[in-house]
Scaffold this motif. Structure first.
Motif, PDB file in Angstrom:
ATOM      1  N   GLY A 259       2.137  -1.871  -3.281  1.00  0.00           N
ATOM      2  CA  GLY A 259       3.515  -1.556  -3.126  1.00  0.00           C
ATOM      3  C   GLY A 259       4.037  -2.218  -1.823  1.00  0.00           C
ATOM      4  O   GLY A 259       3.622  -3.299  -1.525  1.00  0.00           O
ATOM      5  N   VAL A 260       5.212  -1.891  -1.390  1.00  0.00           N
ATOM      6  CA  VAL A 260       5.726  -2.219   0.045  1.00  0.00           C
ATOM      7  C   VAL A 260       4.820  -2.497   1.142  1.00  0.00           C
ATOM      8  O   VAL A 260       3.820  -1.863   1.518  1.00  0.00           O
ATOM      9  CB  VAL A 260       6.838  -1.336   0.439  1.00  0.00           C
ATOM     10  CG1 VAL A 260       7.523  -1.940   1.589  1.00  0.00           C
ATOM     11  CG2 VAL A 260       7.852  -0.782  -0.724  1.00  0.00           C
ATOM     12  N   GLN A 261       4.954  -3.909   1.645  1.00  0.00           N
ATOM     13  CA  GLN A 261       3.722  -4.074   2.726  1.00  0.00           C
ATOM     14  C   GLN A 261       4.113  -3.492   3.943  1.00  0.00           C
ATOM     15  O   GLN A 261       5.129  -3.348   4.512  1.00  0.00           O
ATOM     16  CB  GLN A 261       3.914  -5.587   3.011  1.00  0.00           C
ATOM     17  CG  GLN A 261       3.288  -6.532   2.090  1.00  0.00           C
ATOM     18  CD  GLN A 261       2.017  -6.666   2.069  1.00  0.00           C
ATOM     19  OE1 GLN A 261       1.324  -5.993   2.990  1.00  0.00           O
ATOM     20  NE2 GLN A 261       1.369  -7.242   0.992  1.00  0.00           N
ATOM     21  N   ALA A 262       2.881  -2.792   4.490  1.00  0.00           N
ATOM     22  CA  ALA A 262       3.172  -2.027   5.738  1.00  0.00           C
ATOM     23  C   ALA A 262       3.392  -3.370   7.008  1.00  0.00           C
ATOM     24  O   ALA A 262       2.736  -4.545   6.560  1.00  0.00           O
ATOM     25  CB  ALA A 262       1.802  -1.374   6.206  1.00  0.00           C
ATOM     26  N   PRO A 263       3.998  -2.925   8.042  1.00  0.00           N
ATOM     27  CA  PRO A 263       4.098  -1.499   8.429  1.00  0.00           C
ATOM     28  C   PRO A 263       5.603  -0.884   7.908  1.00  0.00           C
ATOM     29  O   PRO A 263       6.064  -0.092   8.097  1.00  0.00           O
ATOM     30  CB  PRO A 263       4.545  -1.835   9.758  1.00  0.00           C
ATOM     31  CG  PRO A 263       4.863  -3.004  10.073  1.00  0.00           C
ATOM     32  CD  PRO A 263       4.343  -3.965   9.113  1.00  0.00           C
ATOM     33  N   ARG A 264       6.161  -1.707   6.717  1.00  0.00           N
ATOM     34  CA  ARG A 264       7.413  -1.187   6.131  1.00  0.00           C
ATOM     35  C   ARG A 264       6.883  -0.075   5.306  1.00  0.00           C
ATOM     36  O   ARG A 264       5.601  -0.089   4.863  1.00  0.00           O
ATOM     37  CB  ARG A 264       7.810  -2.312   5.314  1.00  0.00           C
ATOM     38  CG  ARG A 264       8.635  -3.285   6.057  1.00  0.00           C
ATOM     39  CD  ARG A 264       9.580  -3.963   5.091  1.00  0.00           C
ATOM     40  NE  ARG A 264      10.756  -4.522   5.663  1.00  0.00           N
ATOM     41  CZ  ARG A 264      11.409  -5.597   5.230  1.00  0.00           C
ATOM     42  NH1 ARG A 264      11.003  -5.883   3.986  1.00  0.00           N
ATOM     43  NH2 ARG A 264      12.267  -6.175   5.850  1.00  0.00           N
ATOM     44  N   ALA A 265       7.891   0.748   4.843  1.00  0.00           N
ATOM     45  CA  ALA A 265       7.289   1.877   4.149  1.00  0.00           C
ATOM     46  C   ALA A 265       8.548   2.248   3.353  1.00  0.00           C
ATOM     47  O   ALA A 265       9.596   2.032   3.349  1.00  0.00           O
ATOM     48  CB  ALA A 265       7.012   3.106   4.930  1.00  0.00           C
TER      49      ALA A 265
END
Lengths: 315, 310, 551
Positions: A259-265
């Protein structure tokens, strides 16, 4: 008209002689158009605005969107800055929604996550809508061999393992929100196209279409003026479901680590992160879950209202 | 009818061929191989493994060899589970998914249709609102949240059910509940919306105006026409539930085919990936095929030759 | 109206019925909080997070297979609770003074599960099978046997005559092994599954290891059930020579790959053992576990290391000062206290505690003080490094890790420390396992997560990794001095000299070049029910249930 309406909308009411009254025949009266002529959209809006639940949902949706845009500005924290001395803190005056496992402020993260979830959900749903309506419309309208071939194509596409496609996409392109939207839409539109196809097939033999065709309307006019507007109900219902579907699919990709790449959430990935410890840090799951559920709820109720309002048969 | 089925069958074969080809090349385009691990095996052994599985040949050679093999019904041996046939693994794990899935489907269809019908009959009344809030909640709560909630409450805290495993009939309760929440909600909404449409259709009004018995109207017209969209939905849903319960299988520790599929992609277990894909593909196509047939049987307006309003 | 009430009632009935059915089951099923098995049953319940792909000792290569094969088989020696080799199938052994020749004397009462005696020929058969280049599929761990004279040549078809390989059965109960180099850790190595004997009946049945019926083993337990994806069960082997010391009747293994589910099952009493090495307790639950299950929590340092590696061929990490700055600018104690929370030990070297040194453990004999955490010094080094390379701003840096909850948390925590302490913004990128490995192998990264666990109990397993020709060297590090140190240690039988070489090699690797960024030495985290005794965790984190029992 007005007197009869109640009788027809409520099926349960049984007809009694009192429901009927004699109205005289006045030829002049009959010629007068009693209601001013308004466009279908204006008419729909009028009916929609009378539906309190739908309007409440619209307000909730707008609030969520506003909060997603402006919410992060109200907190003096950054969404990715860790504070390892203050991990897993319950909601407080300083951290309104508490902190997560790395001590990041949940308030900011929740709204940043909402932002990403909404972008992913809306973008994927709109792309699905666009492709699905065009593809499904063509299938349904032309039928025959065109339909058979296009339908088979979508069926094959639908059966290709989605995870393979996603992994490949994430390898070929940089992992980003755009890639995730692409991965979600690559097969996401098919369902929409099938719904549209089914509707169009049912509608295209109806009298009003025949009438319009016999008056010389072309394919384009038939499809866009008559067929699609009449299929708008199921399309809207599917659309309101494809937003949450896309949001959940993204969460599922996070579940698989794609899913979305950390640190994005996203809301989904935040819930996912909180899943293993929610019994001890309920706020980490609660806030994103409430927002995601409210979003779904609002989308669904509003979609229902819109459907009722747009359906010319329910006038 | 025979021609109709034969025709469908031919199309299915063509679709399957395209599916196999697309998946094969897609799979080969992804980096990695079945023998990769954190500790690298020496290049000589790696080369020997690649040779033994025919992976050292050009992709197109592998492709034609694979086509030849499956034409004779040989799906090969799993490249990760070295001693097991792909078909054996699929059949074993699928039986778990199938049992779980079928129960979930039956429950979703029954409860979903009933809820939807109630909501439509009591349109804009309390029951409608309650049913729809339930339905929307079913859609609004992600299945992994629901699964983990009920697992904690009924499994860990109350101890009514096993937290994981798939031994006794009771072990089905939690996963089935988690699996059917979303379809119930979806079916209820679909039924409600299409029943409402039918209830307002002219022929119902006519039937009512003619004073036809309520039961007769309900069963002959409303229900029959009202659940049509549900029938179309059941096909894909069946395939989805049976094949796509990865999350539920993962949370409840059930060795279903969903879990196997995720694992074989991670492991680059090529023969397994192809086997499961073909299996899924056939399942999906069959589901759609049966849907078509059922649709014909349920919908009086559609004849096999094409539709005309009746 | 009444007719619709009927429909309503029907629905209500259905819903209530379902709920009642759920409630009614209270008495019938479900586990209690107590142990799943009473002491008298002696049935152990545990979870393997992944299904072992195979139970063929020649083919196995994962920790799950390790756990189960250890129950089903026994090698020449086995490891005791202090990870010291003790007699297994071999009753005693003689080692020549040059350390090259081993003579194993096999016990006469060792039997296969079908009653056949275990002979020296079974070992020769099994080892030949592992090394035979025609074995299909090729055993991936064949290289574990390369210490034996001629083994590598035979495996790589440079030599076709197996009688030239240093393994001989001089009679039914004597096995003679000749090594290529003196290998002090060879004895312990024979407890590893690739060295297990295999019953000779398997050569006619390629599927023998997948079916309990054809699975003949010589260990304390035999395979009785294997349902793909669901369950594996082993039962006490009546023919095992030491079966009087085996108290468990049965070990049942479920196959859930979710740590949260495993822990939940443990808490509900469905499992008697949870956690490493086959599963993982979610870090989010560690504080609660420490508080509530204090007496059941078993934390044991093991010989594995968690580290980040620099690609020394990629900018900006081709500069040693910049590498050092990154290594100095993180707080390891904070990571183990707040992120991983399992009392791991911060790592400043590469060899973990638990690995044997000259007399005691290597790490106690040689402290890992190759660098310190110092933020000011780190900033200074970064500036110096940038000046050397002529950077005004540092090129963008990305840290890659493979998808996992724990790796993600650590990566984010480390990236944040770099930002705070060095002022450098590092992107973190999570990659799917296969893609990650591919990128790491082809040096397509700047910093990558990594971990290393020992193959045998000697520092060599950590050092031969970084020689120029090592297949596992995926950091682009090539250093002649380092290569010389490792080959010197490899050829030597003088343990003091070997350890001296290793210290020099580690100093070069960490202090001088800082090609690695050690983070912590692993701890084995496991929950064991209070009445379950005798579970052994070895130096490498392998778990041995064979002598366990319920009180």
């Amino acid at each position: 008209m007005a007197a009869n309406e109640t009788t027809f909308t409520s099926v349960s009411a049984e007809l009694t002689p009192e429901d009927f009254r004699k109205i005289g025949v006045d030829e002049k009266q009959a010629e007068i158009i009693q209601r001013e002529s308004i466009s279908a959209w204006k008419d729909a809006w009028q009916r929609l605005s009378k539906n309190k639940l739908a309007m409440a949902s619209l307000v909730v949706l707008l609030l969520i969107v506003l909060a997603a845009i402006f919410g992060p500005m109200f907190a003096h924290f950054d969404s990715s800055t860790n504070d390892l001395l203050n991990t897993n803190q319950p909601p407080s005056k300083e951290h309104w929604f508490g902190t997560d496992d790395l001590g990041r402020d949940m308030f900011v993260r929740t709204w940043m996550g909402t932002r990403i979830s909404l972008i992913v959900g809306l973008a994927a749903a709109l792309i699905d809508l666009l492709i699905g309506v065009i593809y499904g419309g063509i299938m349904g309208y032309f039928g025959g061999r065109v339909d058979a071939i296009m339908n088979k194509f979508s069926e094959v596409l639908y059966s290709i393992p989605y995870m393979l496609v996603t992994i490949l996409l994430l390898v070929v392109f940089e992992p980003s929100i755009g890639t995730i939207i692409l991965a979600l839409t690559i097969t996401g539109w098919i369902n929409m196209s099938w719904i549209v196809r089914g509707e169009i097939m049912q509608l295209k033999n109806r009298e009003f279409v025949l009438a319009s065709r016999s008056m010389g309307a072309g394919s384009g006019r038939l499809l866009f003026r008559h067929l699609l507007p009449n299929a708008v109900g199921p399309i809207i219902v599917t659309l309101t479901l494809s937003v949450p579907n896309a949001i959940f699919s993204e969460a599922f990709l996070s579940f698989l680590g794609l899913g979305v790449q950390a640190p994005r959430a996203s809301l989904g990935s935040m819930i996912n992160d909180a899943l293993t410890g929610w019994m001890y840090y309920p706020w980490r799951m609660l806030f994103p879950a409430i927002i995601i559920s409210l979003t779904m709820l609002a989308f669904n109720i509003f979609g229902d209202g819109l459907r009722d309002a747009l359906d010319p048969k329910l006038k | 009818m025979v021609r109709y089925v034969a025709n469908k069958f031919f199309y299915m074969l063509v679709s399957l061929f395209i599916l196999i080809s697309a998946t094969f090349f897609l799979m080969k385009a992804i980096p990695g191989d079945p023998f990769m691990s954190e500790k690298k095996v020496p290049p000589e052994i790696q080369a020997r493994l690649m040779e033994q599985y025919g992976l050292d040949k050009p992709v197109y050679v592998q492709y034609f060899k694979y086509l030849g093999d499956i034409a004779t019904g040989d799906f090969g041996i799993s490249m990760k589970h070295q001693n097991q046939e792909v078909t054996d693994i699929i059949l074993q794990t699928f039986s778990a998914s199938l049992k779980l899935g079928l129960i979930a489907i039956v429950i979703s269809v029954i409860i979903g249709i009933l809820l939807g019908m109630l909501a439509a009959l009591y349109h804009r009344k309390l029951i409608d609102n309650v049913a729809m809030i339930l339905a929307v909640l079913g859609i609004a709560v992600p299945s992994f949240v629901l699964a983990s909630l009920i697992q904690f409450i009924f499994g860990e805290k109350l101890g009514w059910f096993h937290v994981m495993g798939f031994d006794g009939p009771l072990d089905y309760v939690l996963p089935v509940a988690a699996l059917s929440a979303q379809p119930i909600a979806f079916i209820a909404r679909l039924t409600r919306s299409s029943m409402l449409e039918v209830l307002h259709a002219d022929y119902i009004k006519t039937a009512k105006a003619k004073g036809l018995n309520w039961m007769a109207i309900m069963f002959r017209h409303v229900i029959r026409n009202g659940i049509l969209p549900v029938v179309t939905y059941i096909g894909p849903m069946t395939a989805n539930i049976i094949t796509g319960s990865v999350v539920i299988e993962q949370i409840f520790g059930i060795g279903g085919i969903g879990k196997v599929f995720v694992e074989c992609i991670t492991n680059r277990d090529y023969t397994m990936i192809m086997g499961v894909t073909i299996f899924y593909g056939v399942l999906l196509m069959l589901a759609r095929f049966i849907t078509d047939i059922v649709y014909v049987l349920v919908d009086p307006r559609i004849k096999l030759t094409g539709g005309k309003e009746g | 109206m009444r007719r619709k009430t009927l429909l309503t009632l029907l629905t209500m009935l259905l819903v209530v019925g379902t709920v009642l059915a759920g409630c009614g089951s209270k008495n019938a099923g479900g586990g209690s909080k107590e142990n799943a098995s009473a002491a008298k049953d002696q049935i152990l319940h545990m979870n393997l997070s992944a299904e072992p792909p195979t139970f063929d000792p020649a083919q196995a290569q994962d920790s799950q297979a390790h756990t189960v094969l250890n129950m089903m088989y026994e090698g020449l020696v086995r490891l005791d609770e202090n990870s010291k080799p003790v007699p297994g199938v071999a009753e005693k052994w003689d080692i020549s003074s040059d350390g090259l020749k081993y003579v194993f004397h096999l016990r006469k009462d060792a039997k296969w599960s079908n009653g056949d005696p275990v002979t020296a020929k079974d070992f020769v058969f099994a080892w030949q099978r592992v090394l035979d280049p025609n074995t299909t599929p090729a055993p991936p761990y064949a290289y574990q046997l390369y210490y034996i004279k001629g083994a590598e040549e035979y495996n790589n078809k440079k030599m076709t005559d197996f009688s030239q390989v240093g393994v001989k059965a001089t009679d039914d109960h004597t096995l003679e092994v000749t090594l290529k180099n003196p290998t002090p850790y060879f004895l312990g190595l024979t407890s590893f599954y690739t060295f297990y004997p295999v019953h000779q009946s398997v050569k006619d049945n390629p599927k023998w290891a997948a079916d309990p019926k054809t699975m003949i083993s010589n260990g304390p337990f035999t395979l009785t059930t294997w349902t793909t994806g669901q369950k594996i069960e082993v039962s006490k082997n009546a023919n095992y020579w030491d079966n009087k010391d085996i108290k468990l009747n049965k070990i049942t293994m479920s196959l859930s790959n979710s740590g949260a589910t495993e822990l939940s099952s443990y808490r509900s009493g469905q499992l008697d053992y949870a956690g490493m090495p086959n599963g993982e307790i979610p870090t989010d639950q560690m504080p609660a576990v420490k508080k509530q299950l204090q007496n059941e929590l078993n934390l044991k340092p093991i010989g594995s290391v968690y580290y980040y590696q620099f690609n020394v061929t990629a900018k900006p990490f081709d500069n040693a000062k910049i590498r050092k700055a990154f290594a100095m600018a993180i707080s390891r104690q904070e990571i183990v206290d707040k992120v991983t929370q399992s009392e791991e030990k911060p790592a400043f070297g590469f060899v973990p505690p638990g690995i044997a040194g000259e007399k005691e453990e290597f790490r106690t004999e040689h402290k890992d003080d190759y660098f310190t955490e110092n933020m000011d010094e780190a900033k200074k080094l970064l500036q110096e490094g940038m000046k050397e390379e002529g950077y005004t701003t540092l090129p963008p840096v990305t840290l890659i890790y493979n998808s996992s909850e724990k790796h993600k948390k650590i990566a984010l925590a480390v990236a944040d420390m770099w930002k705070k302490n060095l002022g450098v913004t590092v992107q973190t990128e999570n990659q799917e396992w296969g893609v990650f490995l591919k990128n790491r192998r082809s040096l397509n990264y700047q910093i990558a997560r990594a971990g290393w666990s020992p193959d045998y109990n000697d520092p060599m397993t950590f050092f031969d990794l970084w020689t120029s020709k090592s297949g596992n060297n995926d950091i682009g590090f090539k250093n002649k001095e380092y290569d010389a140190l490792v080959s010197d240690a490899l050829a030597s039988s003088d343990n003091a000299k070997r350890m001296d070489d290793f210290v020099k090699a580690e100093k070069l690797l960490i202090q001088d070049q800082q090609v690695l960024l050690p983070i912590y030495y692993y701890t084995n985290v496991a929950l064991i029910k209070p009445n379950l005794k005798g579970v052994i965790i070895d130096y490498a984190g392998g778990v041995d249930f064979t002598r366990a029992y319920f009180e």
